[in-house]
Enzyme design. Structure first.
Site, PDB file in Angstrom:
ATOM      1  CD  GLN A  78     -85.496 -16.077   6.013  1.00 17.96           C
ATOM      2  OE1 GLN A  78     -84.412 -15.884   6.570  1.00 17.96           O
ATOM      3  NE2 GLN A  78     -85.559 -17.272   5.340  1.00 17.96           N
ATOM      4  CG  PHE A  79     -87.065 -14.628  -0.674  1.00 17.72           C
ATOM      5  CD1 PHE A  79     -87.787 -15.394  -1.389  1.00 17.72           C
ATOM      6  CD2 PHE A  79     -85.709 -14.886  -0.565  1.00 17.72           C
ATOM      7  CE1 PHE A  79     -87.261 -16.615  -1.838  1.00 17.72           C
ATOM      8  CE2 PHE A  79     -85.348 -16.060  -1.323  1.00 17.72           C
ATOM      9  CZ  PHE A  79     -86.144 -16.847  -1.845  1.00 17.72           C
ATOM     10  CB  THR A  80     -88.095 -17.987   2.690  1.00 13.68           C
ATOM     11  OG1 THR A  80     -87.768 -17.979   3.876  1.00 13.68           O
ATOM     12  CG2 THR A  80     -87.373 -18.469   1.425  1.00 13.68           C
TER      13      THR A  80
END
Length: 150
Positions: A78-80
């Site tokens: 989950q890069f966000t």
């Protein structure tokens, strides 16, 4: 490394209409990685995850860990989680690690969590368009940042 841990009654990950991961009682873990993350961050986080006492005991008090309840886990990249939102309305993801750094750390995280839990875990697919479904139990949702250990 930053994670969001959600206690679930069930959770699943679907990619291209195919279910690639599915659990009942356990944890859904969203994992965000930055360039500065190391194996030390992974080791600390996976140990914290499996021993985090967020499951109810016989008195419905959160005294049991994932290991204690023999729960399962799904990890989703989950890069966000590392979005910068201070300026403007479009989040910046500049802090998120690029794939050449993030992918090996992601796989190392999966291996470490499997070892610490003592059984296989499930995962999404790095950089895929995933549909994540969960039934949050409690709800219990905890954010942990490996850079804020003190």
């Amino acid at each position: 490394m930053k994670i969001v841990v959600q206690r679930v009654s069930k959770a699943s990950v679907v990619i291209n209409n195919n279910t690639v991961a599915s659990i009942d009682t356990g944890l859904l873990i969203l994992l965000g990685i930055v360039d500065e993350d190391t194996q030390e961050d992974i080791t600390w986080l996976t140990n914290k995850i499996v021993n985090l006492r967020i499951f109810g005991d016989e008195n419905n008090v959160m005294n049991k860990s994932l290991i204690d309840v023999n729960g399962d886990a799904i990890v989703v990249s989950q890069f966000t989680l590392h979005a910068a939102t201070k300026k403007g309305n479009r989040p910046s993801y500049i802090k998120a690690a690029k794939p050449d750094i993030a992918i090996p750390l992601y796989h190392s995280f999966l291996e470490s969590l499997t070892k610490d839990l003592g059984k296989p875990i499930q995962s999404g697919q790095f950089a895929a368009d995933m549909k994540v479904e969960l039934l949050n139990d409690g709800p219990v949702t905890i954010i942990i940042d490996s850079k804020n250990r003190i």
